[in-house]
Design an enzyme around this catalytic site. Structure first.
Site, PDB file in Angstrom:
ATOM      1  N   SER A 101      -2.033  -2.854  12.177  1.00 41.82           N
ATOM      2  CA  SER A 101      -0.760  -2.141  12.025  1.00 41.82           C
ATOM      3  C   SER A 101      -0.090  -2.099  13.397  1.00 41.82           C
ATOM      4  O   SER A 101      -0.746  -2.334  14.415  1.00 41.82           O
ATOM      5  CB  SER A 101      -1.022  -0.718  11.531  1.00 41.82           C
ATOM      6  OG  SER A 101      -1.729   0.005  12.526  1.00 41.82           O
ATOM      7  N   ASP A 151       0.273  -6.143  10.087  1.00 42.87           N
ATOM      8  CA  ASP A 151       0.446  -5.335   8.868  1.00 42.87           C
ATOM      9  C   ASP A 151       1.702  -4.467   9.030  1.00 42.87           C
ATOM     10  O   ASP A 151       1.885  -3.830  10.078  1.00 42.87           O
ATOM     11  CB  ASP A 151      -0.810  -4.452   8.715  1.00 42.87           C
ATOM     12  CG  ASP A 151      -0.893  -3.759   7.376  1.00 42.87           C
ATOM     13  OD1 ASP A 151      -0.306  -4.256   6.401  1.00 42.87           O
ATOM     14  OD2 ASP A 151      -1.578  -2.710   7.308  1.00 42.87           O
ATOM     15  N   ASP A 181       7.989  -5.726   6.753  1.00 46.85           N
ATOM     16  CA  ASP A 181       8.121  -4.657   5.763  1.00 46.85           C
ATOM     17  C   ASP A 181       9.565  -4.143   5.733  1.00 46.85           C
ATOM     18  O   ASP A 181       9.938  -3.252   6.482  1.00 46.85           O
ATOM     19  CB  ASP A 181       7.147  -3.527   6.105  1.00 46.85           C
ATOM     20  CG  ASP A 181       7.251  -2.359   5.123  1.00 46.85           C
ATOM     21  OD1 ASP A 181       8.104  -2.418   4.214  1.00 46.85           O
ATOM     22  OD2 ASP A 181       6.484  -1.396   5.279  1.00 46.85           O
ATOM     23  N   HIS A 195      -1.299   4.296   0.146  1.00 46.18           N
ATOM     24  CA  HIS A 195      -2.113   4.213   1.369  1.00 46.18           C
ATOM     25  C   HIS A 195      -2.914   5.502   1.488  1.00 46.18           C
ATOM     26  O   HIS A 195      -2.357   6.589   1.331  1.00 46.18           O
ATOM     27  CB  HIS A 195      -1.222   4.102   2.610  1.00 46.18           C
ATOM     28  CG  HIS A 195      -0.579   2.760   2.778  1.00 46.18           C
ATOM     29  ND1 HIS A 195       0.761   2.606   3.038  1.00 46.18           N
ATOM     30  CD2 HIS A 195      -1.092   1.513   2.748  1.00 46.18           C
ATOM     31  CE1 HIS A 195       1.036   1.323   3.163  1.00 46.18           C
ATOM     32  NE2 HIS A 195      -0.067   0.629   2.987  1.00 46.18           N
ATOM     33  N   SER A 205      -8.038   1.276  -0.729  1.00 48.82           N
ATOM     34  CA  SER A 205      -9.090   2.315  -0.700  1.00 48.82           C
ATOM     35  C   SER A 205      -8.905   3.275  -1.862  1.00 48.82           C
ATOM     36  O   SER A 205      -7.770   3.653  -2.180  1.00 48.82           O
ATOM     37  CB  SER A 205      -9.007   3.127   0.600  1.00 48.82           C
ATOM     38  OG  SER A 205      -9.272   2.312   1.705  1.00 48.82           O
ATOM     39  N   VAL A 253      -7.539  -3.059   2.877  1.00 49.53           N
ATOM     40  CA  VAL A 253      -8.433  -1.900   2.974  1.00 49.53           C
ATOM     41  C   VAL A 253      -8.432  -1.363   4.402  1.00 49.53           C
ATOM     42  O   VAL A 253      -8.719  -2.092   5.355  1.00 49.53           O
ATOM     43  CB  VAL A 253      -9.887  -2.285   2.586  1.00 49.53           C
ATOM     44  CG1 VAL A 253     -10.793  -1.061   2.608  1.00 49.53           C
ATOM     45  CG2 VAL A 253      -9.932  -2.949   1.212  1.00 49.53           C
ATOM     46  N   THR A 276      -8.435   2.796   4.979  1.00 48.44           N
ATOM     47  CA  THR A 276      -9.003   4.156   4.990  1.00 48.44           C
ATOM     48  C   THR A 276     -10.519   4.185   4.784  1.00 48.44           C
ATOM     49  O   THR A 276     -11.232   4.893   5.504  1.00 48.44           O
ATOM     50  CB  THR A 276      -8.316   5.014   3.902  1.00 48.44           C
ATOM     51  OG1 THR A 276      -6.912   4.993   4.167  1.00 48.44           O
ATOM     52  CG2 THR A 276      -8.810   6.446   3.908  1.00 48.44           C
TER      53      THR A 276
HETATM   54  P1  13P Z   1      -5.785   2.036   2.463  1.00 46.22           P
HETATM   55  O1  13P Z   1      -5.755   2.811   3.741  1.00 46.22           O
HETATM   56  O2  13P Z   1      -5.488   2.877   1.282  1.00 46.22           O
HETATM   57  O3  13P Z   1      -7.030   1.243   2.323  1.00 46.22           O
HETATM   58  O4  13P Z   1      -4.572   0.978   2.538  1.00 46.22           O
HETATM   59  C1  13P Z   1      -4.592  -0.036   3.506  1.00 46.22           C
HETATM   60  C2  13P Z   1      -3.338  -0.844   3.505  1.00 46.22           C
HETATM   61  O5  13P Z   1      -2.686  -1.004   2.502  1.00 46.22           O
HETATM   62  C3  13P Z   1      -2.933  -1.491   4.759  1.00 46.22           C
HETATM   63  O6  13P Z   1      -1.682  -2.063   4.678  1.00 46.22           O
END
Ligand code: 13P
Length: 287
Positions: free
Chosen positions: A49, A84, A106, A178, A209, A229, A231
């Site tokens: 990210s 991301d 995004d 998320h 997640s 994934v 979290t």
């Molecule tokens: P989670 O944190 O729910 O796993 O989502 C991750 C995500 O979508 C990253 O872009």
């Protein structure tokens, strides 16, 4: 050498499995994900990210770290380093200039014409860098790295409009969140199948997640070929650190050594979490 996501995602879509994007936050994260992917012979996407990029020092630092790990650990499975939720065209370009072969722009909060326009700019730049591009329509619920969204289902028209830009994969938001879900997730499976067929693109499921395993399998059957994934790996890390401290291992001998603090439980739990996802997504032996 870093790969783009085109081949691995098209293969996944065809073979009805998914490639995991595992978000990384530091060297141990990257090393754990790479090691387990190599052990399972699974192609892998490392997600960063914008917040994680800042935390780790910048795009160049991350490219150097991941390429170095691949060389030293003799990683032979395809590895995609992916930005991301890139928030600007400029940041996507910076990532590619540093060596990223995959970015997400995004523009989900923008009006669709503006989203298409900026995504097109990123795709044009990516084509010159042999890189893949992910776009988003609709919005993912929940919070990630300060990016807050309400659940907003993507429409077929938006999906078709954004596909004209030549993107590689599409995050069509269909009820995922998320972080933690409140109650049971309500994913739009019918729309998934419809959009996957209409766009002929691998779909991306954000918020991987906390979705029950049967729903993940159903989503893959409906065309989701990349599952993100974050979290659950963060929780695995935190659980490992907590256990180490609760057992007071940091106060025994040289237990204060950070390699022991991170390397005893946290590292093991992160690897176990990724290993379970590789199994669930059907990515083992697909490299
Ligand atoms: P989670 O944190 O729910 O796993 O989502 C991750 C995500 O979508 C990253 O872009």
């Amino acid at each position: 050498m870093l790969s783009n996501a085109k081949k691995i995602l098209n293969d996944a879509k065809k073979g009805k499995y998914a490639v995991g994007q595992y978000n990384i936050n530091n060297l141990e994260w990257a090393k754990a994900v790479l090691e387990v992917s190599q052990e399972k012979k699974a192609p892998v996407i490392l997600g960063t990210s914008e917040g994680a990029v800042k935390y780790m020092g910048g795009f160049n630092a991350i490219v150097g770290m991941v390429e170095g790990l691949m060389k030293d650990l003799k990683i032979t499975v395809p590895v995609v380093l992916h930005l991301d939720h890139g928030q600007s065209v400029e940041n996507c370009k910076k990532a590619m200039d540093a060596g990223y072969k995959s970015v997400m722009f995004d523009g989900s909060e923008l009006e669709i014409n503006e989203n298409v326009k900026r995504t097109q700019e990123v795709v044009n730049y990516a084509n010159k860098h042999n890189a893949s591009v992910e776009a988003e329509v609709g919005t993912v619920g929940g919070t990630e790295d300060g990016i807050v969204g309400g659940i907003n289902y993507a429409s077929l028209e938006e999906c078709e409009r954004i596909t004209t830009t030549g993107i590689t994969m599409l995050a069509a938001s269909l009820g995922s969140v998320h972080g933690h879900y409140q109650g049971t997730p309500k994913l739009g499976f019918k729309e998934m199948s419809k959009y996957a067929k209409a766009t002929n693109l691998p779909l991306v499921l954000h918020g991987g997640s906390g979705i029950p395993n049967d729903q993940i399998k159903k989503a893959i059957g409906c065309g989701e070929a990349k599952i993100n994934v974050n979290t659950e790996i963060q929780e695995a890390f935190a659980k490992g650190i907590r256990k180490y401290i609760e057992e007071k291992l940091d106060q025994k001998g040289t237990g204060y050594d950070p390699r022991k603090i991170i390397g005893t439980y946290a590292y093991k739990y992160m690897k176990e979490t990724v290993s379970e996802k590789i199994k669930l997504f059907g990515t083992a032996n697909k490299a």
